[in-house]
Design an enzyme around this catalytic site. Structure first.
Site, PDB file in Angstrom:
ATOM      1  N   GLY A 187      -7.242  16.308   0.181  1.00 23.64           N
ATOM      2  CA  GLY A 187      -6.882  17.005  -1.046  1.00 23.64           C
ATOM      3  C   GLY A 187      -6.040  18.237  -0.852  1.00 23.64           C
ATOM      4  O   GLY A 187      -5.981  19.097  -1.734  1.00 23.64           O
ATOM      5  N   LYS A 230      -2.222  16.718  -2.775  1.00 21.91           N
ATOM      6  CA  LYS A 230      -1.494  17.422  -3.827  1.00 21.91           C
ATOM      7  C   LYS A 230      -0.010  17.059  -3.852  1.00 21.91           C
ATOM      8  O   LYS A 230       0.643  17.171  -4.880  1.00 21.91           O
ATOM      9  CB  LYS A 230      -1.642  18.935  -3.633  1.00 21.91           C
ATOM     10  CG  LYS A 230      -3.072  19.446  -3.732  1.00 21.91           C
ATOM     11  CD  LYS A 230      -3.631  19.289  -5.133  1.00 21.91           C
ATOM     12  CE  LYS A 230      -4.931  20.071  -5.323  1.00 21.91           C
ATOM     13  NZ  LYS A 230      -6.022  19.565  -4.473  1.00 21.91           N
ATOM     14  N   ASP A 274      -6.485  23.878 -10.577  1.00 19.57           N
ATOM     15  CA  ASP A 274      -5.206  24.559 -10.372  1.00 19.57           C
ATOM     16  C   ASP A 274      -4.180  24.226 -11.450  1.00 19.57           C
ATOM     17  O   ASP A 274      -3.020  23.902 -11.159  1.00 19.57           O
ATOM     18  CB  ASP A 274      -4.637  24.218  -8.988  1.00 19.57           C
ATOM     19  CG  ASP A 274      -5.583  24.599  -7.859  1.00 19.57           C
ATOM     20  OD1 ASP A 274      -6.467  25.445  -8.091  1.00 19.57           O
ATOM     21  OD2 ASP A 274      -5.442  24.048  -6.748  1.00 19.57           O
ATOM     22  N   TYR A 287     -13.688  25.813 -10.927  1.00 20.94           N
ATOM     23  CA  TYR A 287     -14.379  25.002  -9.924  1.00 20.94           C
ATOM     24  C   TYR A 287     -15.100  25.822  -8.860  1.00 20.94           C
ATOM     25  O   TYR A 287     -15.626  25.280  -7.897  1.00 20.94           O
ATOM     26  CB  TYR A 287     -13.415  24.030  -9.255  1.00 20.94           C
ATOM     27  CG  TYR A 287     -12.186  24.663  -8.629  1.00 20.94           C
ATOM     28  CD1 TYR A 287     -12.247  25.247  -7.369  1.00 20.94           C
ATOM     29  CD2 TYR A 287     -10.958  24.649  -9.290  1.00 20.94           C
ATOM     30  CE1 TYR A 287     -11.131  25.814  -6.784  1.00 20.94           C
ATOM     31  CE2 TYR A 287      -9.835  25.210  -8.717  1.00 20.94           C
ATOM     32  CZ  TYR A 287      -9.918  25.794  -7.468  1.00 20.94           C
ATOM     33  OH  TYR A 287      -8.803  26.356  -6.895  1.00 20.94           O
ATOM     34  N   TRP A 292     -16.730  20.130  -2.929  1.00 21.74           N
ATOM     35  CA  TRP A 292     -15.398  19.944  -2.323  1.00 21.74           C
ATOM     36  C   TRP A 292     -15.259  21.127  -1.383  1.00 21.74           C
ATOM     37  O   TRP A 292     -15.001  22.243  -1.801  1.00 21.74           O
ATOM     38  CB  TRP A 292     -14.337  19.953  -3.416  1.00 21.74           C
ATOM     39  CG  TRP A 292     -12.905  19.928  -2.981  1.00 21.74           C
ATOM     40  CD1 TRP A 292     -12.275  20.734  -2.097  1.00 21.74           C
ATOM     41  CD2 TRP A 292     -11.878  19.050  -3.486  1.00 21.74           C
ATOM     42  NE1 TRP A 292     -10.952  20.430  -2.010  1.00 21.74           N
ATOM     43  CE2 TRP A 292     -10.671  19.398  -2.851  1.00 21.74           C
ATOM     44  CE3 TRP A 292     -11.868  18.010  -4.422  1.00 21.74           C
ATOM     45  CZ2 TRP A 292      -9.466  18.746  -3.121  1.00 21.74           C
ATOM     46  CZ3 TRP A 292     -10.656  17.361  -4.680  1.00 21.74           C
ATOM     47  CH2 TRP A 292      -9.481  17.719  -4.041  1.00 21.74           C
ATOM     48  N   ASN A 317     -12.512  19.008   2.803  1.00 22.23           N
ATOM     49  CA  ASN A 317     -11.053  19.004   2.677  1.00 22.23           C
ATOM     50  C   ASN A 317     -10.504  19.707   3.918  1.00 22.23           C
ATOM     51  O   ASN A 317     -10.542  20.927   4.002  1.00 22.23           O
ATOM     52  CB  ASN A 317     -10.637  19.744   1.397  1.00 22.23           C
ATOM     53  CG  ASN A 317      -9.136  19.742   1.186  1.00 22.23           C
ATOM     54  OD1 ASN A 317      -8.442  18.811   1.566  1.00 22.23           O
ATOM     55  ND2 ASN A 317      -8.621  20.805   0.579  1.00 22.23           N
TER      56      ASN A 317
END
Length: 757
Positions: A15, A46, A77, A121, A180, A215
């Site tokens: 990610g 991304k 984001d 988040y 995450w 991640n």
């Protein structure tokens, strides 16, 4: 990969921002995950345009053929604002997201795993707080109960995850979140890499979680230890679940991962995981996936015709090499120089009673002391891999080797008054203590240089191309730091000096990590650069792009010593001959070029001269003058009279080029207006900068000199360059020099560039 609905999800999320991994790398990832007990992979890079800008475009059949039975919708984001139509249709931003997510979940047949990433988040993004956030309250109340919410912790990159914080989130969301985890993500800082173990997450957190996905680093090969230790953490979770006594220990997990990684590191793999052994390419599990060589991996990577001008030499004489594994110049030597075989160098460190940075006093082709052999393809040792991991540990924590490096550097800087040029007599035991710490520091710097060499010369090219920019950056940092420590003894002026202020020099590293300087709760991207950044804070001079082609040539930077003079004079004479087409008068004195280019600085201010060595010996130098006004007076008083004696006029022992030689030497020193010297009192002389494939080494050499000048009070420095010397003008411009004076305003042709320090 997810067989039961409420199975604890543990694995990897791709990610990050940056180039996504290849399918070949993902196949290797799945092999790793299978072996380490990780059960989940989430695809979400991304920079996949179909995930962001082109999200309305449908994936091709080849792209779709992944057998996915689980999905995620990510609202991270993004801007909180809504268009007019959405504002009229939905009561809030959260309401809009929840409505779309619920509809999509139903449309997909309510898959067993469906993830939702909110815009808020992590705790730091919640307004006004986690428990009182209207956004999270709406998500918790209106999102269908079998949809899992993604969370990163108290921060985007959370140092620790606590039971209390997760219990609070679970209460607001009315379900356990899925983490995450950005602990090893490095997409926010191009100079940082995280090879340390999974840490700061106790196994008992699982009772408050739906799962945890790491991640990791953008560079695929850097993720072996992070994912291996995540697997150990996950197994501890499972074993605790069975009421078996099992405690996760990050250090123990790191040791186990290092042991396994050693085999991986020393496999003959090409970039992209292609096996170098063609006879094994179809041999089952040991054969790695094929992908083209990543030679495009990220890298952001003079001549004088008249005797009235100083000879000017090229910075870089050749075009880039055609192969990243064999670089022109590594085995051939520099153009115009007699070819000599590389000779091994025996590592030799100064003892606690000797002065660090002692001169090697060697010429080209002789063994150079203080540097080890840089061989060809070989095996990385476990101690080198531990050094590598310690220098690239975790975002909030340095490893043991980095801590040792920074602590010694801080102590040596703080206590250099014991060995300063103008200090009172220090106690011998204090001097020995300083020298002992300096010796240990220099040894560690040499270990870093050897690590760089071993990575470049290793068999695993996949690891090389992923890790090279980071190892290269630390190598250059270590070169400057080592040269600076060598320079301190007997050259730095203590604070009692009228120049004073040296303690502000580059703010050479504090006692805490950069993140801690701004508070433990700050995000790690607030302070850039990791270990290199902390050594270099305050000076953008240290930052260079890595070269396109890795080179394993081993370099050393140190202060000048008198034994170097003969070799330097020989070197600049050869360079001058090259610019003149190899022609020289048979009666010309062999020292003429050296006396003009180097002589005044080496005689009157040798403490501001730095030497560059490679495996064959001295290959370049850079000269500095701290105070040009004082230097000019000393030239008139002592240097020029000595030159008149050495080169008498016609009628005595003549040389064919002596009639105007003294006049030329006077002109070489130049006359500079007071307005220039007021802001830029110091001068650089680059007449012996080397020709290198990796031009960043020349920048590093220059940085060592600028560090020394600033340490003794220099506030600004200038350099004069011929207007036709485009390479050198570009070289200085990239280091922050600006044109401040041109030949039209004075009697000389040169362009004067300067920069404040």
């Amino acid at each position: 990969m997810m067989e039961e609905k409420k199975q604890f999800l543990c694995g990897v999320v791709e990610g990050f921002y940056g180039r996504p991994w290849s399918m070949d790398q993902r196949k290797v990832l799945f092999q790793w995950m299978q072996g380490w007990g990780l059960n989940t992979y989430l695809y979400g890079p991304k920079d996949d345009l179909k995930h962001r800008l082109l999200w309305r475009e449908v994936y091709s059949p080849e792209e779709e053929d992944l057998g996915c039975q689980a999905f995620a919708i990510l609202f991270d984001d993004i801007d909180h604002s809504m268009c007019q139509a959405d504002s009229e249709a939905f009561s809030s931003f959260a309401h809009a997201q929840v409505t779309v997510t619920n509809e999509m979940y139903r449309f997909l047949g309510e898959p067993p795993v469906f993830l939702f990433c909110p815009t808020e988040y992590c705790g730091s993004l919640c307004s006004p707080s986690v428990s009182k956030s209207p956004y999270l309250q709406t998500v918790g109340e209106d999102l269908l109960p079998d949809i899992t919410v993604i969370w990163t912790g108290s921060k985007v990159i959370s140092r620790k995850l606590s039971v209390d914080c997760l219990a609070e989130v679970e209460s607001v969301l009315q379900r356990p979140p899925l983490i995450w985890d950005n602990l090893h993500a490095n997409d926010y800082d191009s100079r940082r890499l995280f090879l340390g173990p999974f840490k700061g997450r106790e196994p008992q957190l699982k009772r408050h979680l739906r799962g945890l996905l790491l991640n990791p680093n953008c560079e695929f090969e850097a993720n072996y230890i992070p994912l291996h230790t995540l697997g150990s953490w996950n197994r501890a979770v499972k074993e605790e679940r069975k009421d078996e006594e099992c405690e996760y220990c990050p250090d123990g997990a790191l040791s186990a991962a290092l042991h396994d990684w050693m085999e991986e590191l020393n496999q003959p793999l090409q970039a992209g995981r292609q096996s170098a052994r063609t006879d094994q390419r179809s041999s089952g599990p040991t054969s790695r996936c094929k992908t083209p060589d990543r030679s495009d991996c990220p890298s952001t990577f003079r001549g004088s015709s008249t005797v009235a001008k100083l000879p000017v030499f090229p910075l870089n004489s050749g075009s880039p090499p055609s192969s990243p594994t064999k670089v022109k110049g590594e085995s051939e030597g520099r153009e115009g120089e007699k070819k000599r075989p590389n000779q091994p160098c025996q590592a030799k460190h100064p003892t606690s009673g000797s002065r660090p940075g002692a001169p090697s006093g060697v010429g080209r082709g002789q063994k150079a002391q203080g540097r080890g052999l840089c061989g060809g393809k070989g095996l990385l040792s476990e101690s080198q891999v531990r050094l590598l991991v310690g220098l690239h540990y975790l975002p909030h924590e340095h490893g043991p080797s980095a801590q040792k490096l920074l602590q010694d550097l801080t102590w040596l800087k703080t206590n250099c008054h014991m060995v300063s040029a103008n200090s009172k007599k220090a106690l011998p035991q204090k001097v020995d203590e300083w020298r002992g710490r300096a010796s240990r520091f220099l040894s560690l710097c040499e270990d870093i240089a050897q690590l760089h060499c071993s990575v470049v010369g290793g068999a695993n090219r996949a690891v090389l191309y992923d890790l090279y920019p980071y190892v290269w950056d630390l190598r250059n940092t270590a070169l400057v730091a080592k040269a600076f420590i060598c320079w301190l003894e007997g050259r730095v002026m203590s604070d009692s000096s009228t120049l004073g202020s040296w303690r502000n020099c580059f703010h050479w590293c504090g006692k805490t990590t950069g993140a801690d300087l701004l508070g433990v709760e700050s995000e790690p991207w607030v302070f850039k650069g990791g270990v290199s950044g902390e050594v270099q804070v305050g000076s953008e001079l240290f930052t260079h792009p890595p070269p396109l082609f890795p080179t394993s040539r081993l370099y050393n930077i140190r202060p000048y010593h008198s034994k170097d003079k003969v070799e330097l004079y020989r070197m600049v004479r050869q360079l001058h001959l090259r610019t003149q087409g190899g022609q020289e008068s048979s009666v010309a004195h062999p020292d003429v070029v050296g006396d003009r280019c180097l002589g005044p600085c080496l005689a009157l201010c040798p403490e501001y001269s730095f030497i560059l060595e490679d495996e064959l010996g001295v290959c370049g130098c850079v000269l500095g003058i701290l105070d040009v006004r004082t230097f000019a007076k000393r030239c008139q008083a002592s240097w020029l009279p000595a030159m008149r004696d050495k080169y008498p006029p016609k009628g005595g022992n003549t040389h064919s080029n002596t009639p105007d030689l003294i006049q030329l030497m006077e002109e070489d020193q130049g006359e500079y207006p007071d307005s220039l010297l007021y802001h830029f009192p110091s001068q650089l002389r680059l007449d012996a900068l080397p020709e290198l494939v990796d031009i960043s080494v020349s920048r590093t050499l220059l940085t060592a000199l600028l560090t020394a000048l600033k340490a003794n009070g220099c506030q600004g420095v200038f350099c004069e360059v011929q207007p036709t010397d485009r390479q050198r003008l570009e070289f200085l411009t990239k280091l922050g020099f600006l044109e401040i004076l041109r030949g039209e305003a004075r009697s000389r042709e040169g362009v004067v560039l300067g920069r404040l320090l």
